[in-house]
Write a protein that holds these residues in place. Sequence first.
Motif, PDB file in Angstrom:
ATOM      1  N   GLY A 115      -9.172  -6.239   6.518  1.00 28.72           N
ATOM      2  CA  GLY A 115      -8.887  -7.286   5.550  1.00 28.72           C
ATOM      3  C   GLY A 115      -7.656  -7.014   4.702  1.00 28.72           C
ATOM      4  N   ARG A 116      -7.081  -5.821   4.849  1.00 27.45           N
ATOM      5  CA  ARG A 116      -5.916  -5.470   4.045  1.00 27.45           C
ATOM      6  C   ARG A 116      -4.648  -5.312   4.880  1.00 27.45           C
ATOM      7  NH1 ARG A 116      -7.223  -0.614   0.197  1.00 27.45           N
ATOM      8  NH2 ARG A 116      -5.582  -1.590  -1.044  1.00 27.45           N
TER       9      ARG A 116
ATOM     10  N   LEU B 278       0.848  -1.181   0.000  1.00 18.97           N
ATOM     11  CA  LEU B 278       0.000   0.000   0.000  1.00 18.97           C
ATOM     12  C   LEU B 278       0.889   1.238   0.000  1.00 18.97           C
ATOM     13  CD1 LEU B 278      -2.527  -1.137   2.762  1.00 18.97           C
ATOM     14  CD2 LEU B 278      -2.981  -1.065   0.309  1.00 18.97           C
ATOM     15  N   ASP B 279       0.399   2.292  -0.589  1.00 17.66           N
ATOM     16  CA  ASP B 279       1.126   3.554  -0.576  1.00 17.66           C
ATOM     17  C   ASP B 279       1.005   4.154   0.823  1.00 17.66           C
ATOM     18  OD1 ASP B 279       1.994   6.233  -0.840  1.00 17.66           O
ATOM     19  OD2 ASP B 279       1.363   6.312  -2.931  1.00 17.66           O
TER      20      ASP B 279
ATOM     21  N   PRO C 295      -4.352   4.989   5.825  1.00 18.93           N
ATOM     22  CA  PRO C 295      -4.629   5.410   7.210  1.00 18.93           C
ATOM     23  C   PRO C 295      -4.325   4.305   8.221  1.00 18.93           C
ATOM     24  CG  PRO C 295      -6.676   4.886   6.102  1.00 18.93           C
ATOM     25  CD  PRO C 295      -5.605   4.762   5.061  1.00 18.93           C
ATOM     26  N   PHE C 296      -3.046   3.988   8.362  1.00 17.10           N
ATOM     27  CA  PHE C 296      -2.555   2.911   9.224  1.00 17.10           C
ATOM     28  C   PHE C 296      -1.307   3.423   9.926  1.00 17.10           C
ATOM     29  CE2 PHE C 296      -0.045  -1.281   9.260  1.00 17.10           C
ATOM     30  CZ  PHE C 296      -0.489  -1.599  10.541  1.00 17.10           C
ATOM     31  N   SER C 297      -1.396   3.563  11.241  1.00 13.50           N
ATOM     32  CA  SER C 297      -0.304   4.144  12.020  1.00 13.50           C
ATOM     33  C   SER C 297       0.778   3.141  12.379  1.00 13.50           C
ATOM     34  CB  SER C 297      -0.860   4.743  13.316  1.00 13.50           C
ATOM     35  OG  SER C 297      -1.335   3.713  14.178  1.00 13.50           O
ATOM     36  N   GLY C 298       0.562   1.887  12.017  1.00 13.07           N
ATOM     37  CA  GLY C 298       1.441   0.811  12.465  1.00 13.07           C
ATOM     38  C   GLY C 298       0.841   0.052  13.621  1.00 13.07           C
TER      39      GLY C 298
END
Length: 276
Positions: free
Chosen positions: A24-25, A6-7, A12-15
């Motif tokens: 699901g991703r 993903l770019d 919207p994923f902070s880790g």
Amino acid sequence: MAPVTLDRRLTPFSGRFALESLRGRVEAEFVVGEPGAVAVPLDDLEDAQGGARERLLMLGEPLVVVERRGDHAFVQMGKDDYCGWLAAGAVGPAVEATHWVAAAGTHLYPEPRVQARAVAALPFGARLAVEETGEKWARVAGGFVPAMHLRRVGDWFHDPVAVAEQFMGTPYLWGGNSRDGIDCSGLVQAAFTGCGRVCPGDSDLQAALGVDVPDGALLRRGDLVFWKGHVALVAEPDLILHANGHSMDVRFEGLAAAIARIAAQGGGPVTARRRV
């Protein structure tokens, strides 16, 4: 779960936490997110807590908080979906903006008087909730702004190049989005968002806008010309307007001269011509 590429800028994923749209991703704790807005005139959106500037954010821009961690918050911006870390003190509640700053810049005054000492400088594109407006002044939270520098949300310009010309002479600043400093993609984003058009924040993402202009076809005002890591607006078929690290400011340059100069400096050939 198999890894998914993903770019990072648009994810919207902070880790640790991620918005529900990523279920699901990625492997994360999923959240709905907390609506908010930028609460200071300008601040950096960083690639990590205390990391490098990705873009400059401006007052009133809507965002969604994905995670709060220490003195930072991981956010996704409503304007272009860009994600990163913002100082926690720069995150405020959501704002029902009624107006936006349509001048290259303006000031917030404590009283409606030109001789008053301004309390803040506001950049082009800042979004404000106007409480009352008159012929000369608009009252907003914290003070007054010159009414002639504002337009209602939805009242946009129509010529991106004319918008970009407001930034003539602005110093070059990597990741910049304002008259304090701006980079090539920041200038293009300001030009198109000032015309009410959605535009990504980085040049590689902007290269997906619109349609190709074939080599040899006449370029038109408002077209975009791309090199690796750089973008310029076409003002006339043989003239571009861009923020560039060569002159370190926003200025016009002959297209043929720019193509030759960039190639001679190792920047390579034109990679794309796009009509948005």
